[in-house]
Write a protein that holds these residues in place. Structure first.
Motif, PDB file in Angstrom:
ATOM      1  N   TYR A  31       0.829  -1.208   0.000  1.00 57.00           N
ATOM      2  CA  TYR A  31       0.000   0.000   0.000  1.00 57.00           C
ATOM      3  C   TYR A  31       0.864   1.259   0.000  1.00 57.00           C
ATOM      4  CZ  TYR A  31      -3.344   3.483   1.727  1.00 57.00           C
ATOM      5  OH  TYR A  31      -4.103   4.607   1.906  1.00 57.00           O
ATOM      6  N   GLU A  32       1.874   1.294   0.862  1.00 56.25           N
ATOM      7  CA  GLU A  32       2.761   2.462   0.903  1.00 56.25           C
ATOM      8  C   GLU A  32       3.501   2.634  -0.417  1.00 56.25           C
ATOM      9  OE1 GLU A  32       3.076   4.787   3.195  1.00 56.25           O
ATOM     10  OE2 GLU A  32       1.641   3.843   4.545  1.00 56.25           O
ATOM     11  N   LYS A  84       1.124   4.060  -2.975  1.00 53.30           N
ATOM     12  CA  LYS A  84       0.906   5.501  -2.779  1.00 53.30           C
ATOM     13  C   LYS A  84       2.066   6.304  -3.342  1.00 53.30           C
ATOM     14  CE  LYS A  84       0.085   5.814   1.645  1.00 53.30           C
ATOM     15  NZ  LYS A  84      -0.327   6.263   2.973  1.00 53.30           N
ATOM     16  N   LEU A  85       3.287   5.855  -3.075  1.00 53.28           N
ATOM     17  CA  LEU A  85       4.452   6.564  -3.597  1.00 53.28           C
ATOM     18  C   LEU A  85       4.503   6.489  -5.119  1.00 53.28           C
ATOM     19  CD1 LEU A  85       7.187   5.472  -1.029  1.00 53.28           C
ATOM     20  CD2 LEU A  85       6.105   7.711  -1.241  1.00 53.28           C
ATOM     21  N   SER A  86       4.170   5.339  -5.667  1.00 52.37           N
ATOM     22  CA  SER A  86       4.159   5.178  -7.121  1.00 52.37           C
ATOM     23  C   SER A  86       3.087   6.052  -7.748  1.00 52.37           C
ATOM     24  CB  SER A  86       3.910   3.718  -7.501  1.00 52.37           C
ATOM     25  OG  SER A  86       4.963   2.916  -7.062  1.00 52.37           O
ATOM     26  N   LYS A 135      -6.806  -0.830  -4.596  1.00 48.75           N
ATOM     27  CA  LYS A 135      -6.785  -2.279  -4.358  1.00 48.75           C
ATOM     28  C   LYS A 135      -5.819  -2.624  -3.227  1.00 48.75           C
ATOM     29  CE  LYS A 135      -4.594  -5.208  -7.024  1.00 48.75           C
ATOM     30  NZ  LYS A 135      -4.159  -6.021  -8.153  1.00 48.75           N
ATOM     31  N   ALA A 136      -4.649  -2.014  -3.236  1.00 48.95           N
ATOM     32  CA  ALA A 136      -3.666  -2.269  -2.172  1.00 48.95           C
ATOM     33  C   ALA A 136      -4.198  -1.798  -0.824  1.00 48.95           C
ATOM     34  CB  ALA A 136      -2.351  -1.578  -2.502  1.00 48.95           C
ATOM     35  N   PHE A 152       7.404   3.100   6.754  1.00 53.72           N
ATOM     36  CA  PHE A 152       7.669   2.400   5.497  1.00 53.72           C
ATOM     37  C   PHE A 152       9.171   2.213   5.417  1.00 53.72           C
ATOM     38  CE2 PHE A 152       6.919   0.977   1.408  1.00 53.72           C
ATOM     39  CZ  PHE A 152       7.578   1.706   0.441  1.00 53.72           C
ATOM     40  N   VAL A 153       9.673   1.052   5.880  1.00 55.66           N
ATOM     41  CA  VAL A 153      11.114   0.875   6.018  1.00 55.66           C
ATOM     42  C   VAL A 153      11.679  -0.298   5.233  1.00 55.66           C
ATOM     43  CG1 VAL A 153      11.255   1.961   8.281  1.00 55.66           C
ATOM     44  CG2 VAL A 153      10.795  -0.473   8.123  1.00 55.66           C
TER      45      VAL A 153
END
Length: 86
Positions: free
Chosen positions: A30-31, A34-36, A56-57, A81-82
């Motif tokens: 999901y993170e 969002k970045l993409s 969807k994610a 987000f690591v």
């Protein structure tokens, strides 16, 4: 005679560990989506496709969190987000 129909017992501790791992994976996906999404809006890709993948994610992540809540599990799923890219 019907021994092959016997159900195996569910290992609840293993199920919980698998659920936590699935939540971690879904949070990462999901993170990343969002970045993409933010990066792809500047490209020639159809924005509806990007938004659909992010949605969807997000739904997968929140579905797994609901499953954990119903099982009254506790965890730290709000971590940053690591995860490094492989």
């Amino acid at each position: 005679m019907f021994g092959f129909l016997k159900r195996q017992k569910l290992d609840l501790a293993q199920y919980d560990r698998d659920l936590v791992e699935a939540i971690d994976d879904a949070k990462y996906d999901y993170e990343k989506a969002k970045l993409s999404e933010e990066a792809m809006f500047e490209s020639e890709v159809d924005p509806r496709l990007i938004q659909a993948e992010t949605a969807k994610a997000k739904q997968k992540y929140f579905f797994l969190l609901r499953a954990a809540r119903e099982r009254k599990m506790k965890g730290h799923w709000q971590t940053a987000f690591v995860r490094p890219e492989l």
